[in-house]
Write an enzyme that holds these catalytic residues in place. Structure first.
Site, PDB file in Angstrom:
ATOM      1  N   SER A 253       1.060  -1.164   0.057  1.00  0.00           N
ATOM      2  CA  SER A 253      -0.111   0.135  -0.086  1.00  0.00           C
ATOM      3  C   SER A 253       0.809   1.171  -0.140  1.00  0.00           C
ATOM      4  O   SER A 253       1.190   1.810  -0.940  1.00  0.00           O
ATOM      5  CB  SER A 253      -1.035  -0.059   1.275  1.00  0.00           C
ATOM      6  N   ARG A 254       1.246   1.705   0.979  1.00  0.00           N
ATOM      7  CA  ARG A 254       2.013   2.923   1.301  1.00  0.00           C
ATOM      8  C   ARG A 254       3.083   2.819   2.489  1.00  0.00           C
ATOM      9  O   ARG A 254       2.625   2.145   3.558  1.00  0.00           O
ATOM     10  CB  ARG A 254       1.485   4.238   1.492  1.00  0.00           C
TER      11      ARG A 254
ATOM     12  N   HIS B 287       8.493  -0.677  -5.454  1.00  0.00           N
ATOM     13  CA  HIS B 287       6.976   0.012  -5.873  1.00  0.00           C
ATOM     14  C   HIS B 287       6.455  -0.406  -7.075  1.00  0.00           C
ATOM     15  O   HIS B 287       6.233   0.456  -7.926  1.00  0.00           O
ATOM     16  CB  HIS B 287       7.011   1.503  -5.363  1.00  0.00           C
TER      17      HIS B 287
ATOM     18  N   GLU C 156      10.372   6.627   0.660  1.00  0.00           N
ATOM     19  CA  GLU C 156      10.837   6.273  -0.929  1.00  0.00           C
ATOM     20  C   GLU C 156      11.782   7.351  -1.418  1.00  0.00           C
ATOM     21  O   GLU C 156      11.228   8.500  -1.596  1.00  0.00           O
ATOM     22  CB  GLU C 156       9.725   5.999  -1.673  1.00  0.00           C
TER      23      GLU C 156
ATOM     24  N   ALA D  50       3.855  -2.894  -7.635  1.00  0.00           N
ATOM     25  CA  ALA D  50       2.688  -3.680  -7.668  1.00  0.00           C
ATOM     26  C   ALA D  50       1.663  -3.491  -8.668  1.00  0.00           C
ATOM     27  O   ALA D  50       1.013  -4.413  -9.102  1.00  0.00           O
ATOM     28  CB  ALA D  50       1.951  -3.454  -6.118  1.00  0.00           C
TER      29      ALA D  50
HETATM   30  C1  DGY Z   1      -0.945   3.761  -6.722  1.00  0.00           C
HETATM   31  O1  DGY Z   1      -1.661   3.648  -7.642  1.00  0.00           O
HETATM   32  O2  DGY Z   1      -1.337   4.150  -5.671  1.00  0.00           O
HETATM   33  C2  DGY Z   1       0.215   2.741  -6.613  1.00  0.00           C
HETATM   34  O3  DGY Z   1       0.908   2.574  -5.573  1.00  0.00           O
HETATM   35  C3  DGY Z   1       1.198   2.946  -7.922  1.00  0.00           C
HETATM   36  O4  DGY Z   1       0.477   2.467  -9.020  1.00  0.00           O
END
Ligand code: DGY
Length: 319
Positions: free
Chosen positions: A237-238, A285, A267, A287
């Site tokens: 997620s973050r 990062h 990051e 995903a």
């Molecule tokens: C988002 O969209 O928030 C992802 O972390 C990156 O694609």
């Protein structure tokens, strides 16, 4: 009208903006613009197509000028945008929900299997020429089937993971969220628990909440120490949802078995000691990084700009 795109993204969105007749300027820098470069780059723009690495605040909006109408973020997460500043300046902010749900869910599942089964450590070992033949104790991992997965944040992505793993792997799903989802509980047999119970009872904890002031450091040392010694933590997620220094500490002390991380608190910097650990899988990062999904994100961000600059309502406004 002028649209600025702060970094090269899949062409489909850029084409759409050009076809709509906008002067479309894509940053030629091979990397993230510094805050000063960003302020310079956005000058005179009617729309900004921004990335999650761009900090969009009042100073950037002011620098763009009063004609700025929309900031379209090329991401579903929008913790990089100060929404209050946008509202105060009548600038619409949009994001890209939905189009990356399945890709992020698939990637999270991949990361979960990678940590459980030592995939990346074993790959490195093999490449380094250390494989001297089959060994009965070589890289013993953890089976995923019949385990308990705790989902923190049963939103679109969290639920997609449940849907994909519930049949076939015999997984017991528990979840914690600010809001209960009774429909999902009935339909998929997921069980709502407190955060504390989730940390205590999960074999894998997977985080799927947005980063907000409320979720920053939601998972700190106290929560990590509740986890089973055999459990793994997954985060796509973050990064700042986890107190990263505390995670490094518990991983070093083997309080938990390991972690799979796609995102980091600061990051692209990693907390001291994280990269030296052998019980983590660390990704940059990525995903949502499939060709199809990134193209859909590009298209969606552009469609939002086309709508707003064309006097229509945004398709994906951030409320
Ligand atoms: C988002 O969209 O928030 C992802 O972390 C990156 O694609």
């Amino acid at each position: 009208m002028k649209v600025v795109v702060t970094r090269q993204i899949p062409e489909v969105g850029i084409e759409l903006l050009k076809q709509a007749g906008f002067e479309t300027i894509v940053s030629s820098k091979d990397g993230v613009l510094t805050q000063d470069e960003l302020k310079e780059f956005v000058k005179g723009a009617d729309a900004i197509l921004s990335l999650l690495t761009d900090k969009i605040d009042a100073s950037v909006l002011d620098s763009a000028g009063p004609q700025l109408k929309v900031v379209a973020n090329y991401a579903v997460g929008y913790d990089n945008i100060n929404i209050d500043d946008c509202k105060a300046k009548n600038v619409i902010a949009t994001n890209t929900p939905g189009v990356l749900t399945e890709t992020v869910a698939e990637h999270t599942i991949g990361l979960l299997f990678a940590v459980a089964q030592n995939i990346s450590q074993a790959d490195k070992y093999t490449r380094e020429g250390k494989f001297m033949g089959w060994g009965p104790m070589l890289f013993l991992g953890t089976d995923v089937r019949n385990k308990t997965i705790g989902i923190i944040g049963l939103g679109r992505i969290g639920l997609e993971i449940v849907k994909r793993l519930k049949d076939g792997f015999g997984i017991n799903f528990i979840y914690y969220d600010l809001k209960r989802n009774e429909q999902a509980e009935k339909e998929f047999g997921v069980q709502f628990v407190s955060l504390e119970d989730l940390m205590k009872n999960s074999d894998f904890v997977s985080i799927h909440v947005p980063l907000t002031p409320e979720t920053k450091h939601l998972i700190g040392e106290k929560e990590l120490r509740l986890m089973k010694k055999t459990a793994y933590l997954i985060n796509t997620s973050r990064g700042a949802v986890i107190e990263e220094a505390a995670l490094v500490k518990v991983l070093q002390e083997r309080v938990i078995a390991g972690a799979g991380l796609d995102v980091y608190e600061n990051e692209p910097k990693l907390s001291e000691g994280l990269a030296q650990l052998d019980n983590v899988v660390l990704l940059p990062h990525i995903a949502s990084a499939s060709f199809d999904t990134r193209s859909k994100m590009s298209e969606m961000a552009a469609q939002n700009i086309v709508a707003v600059l064309g006097g229509q309502a945004p398709i994906n406004p951030i409320v």
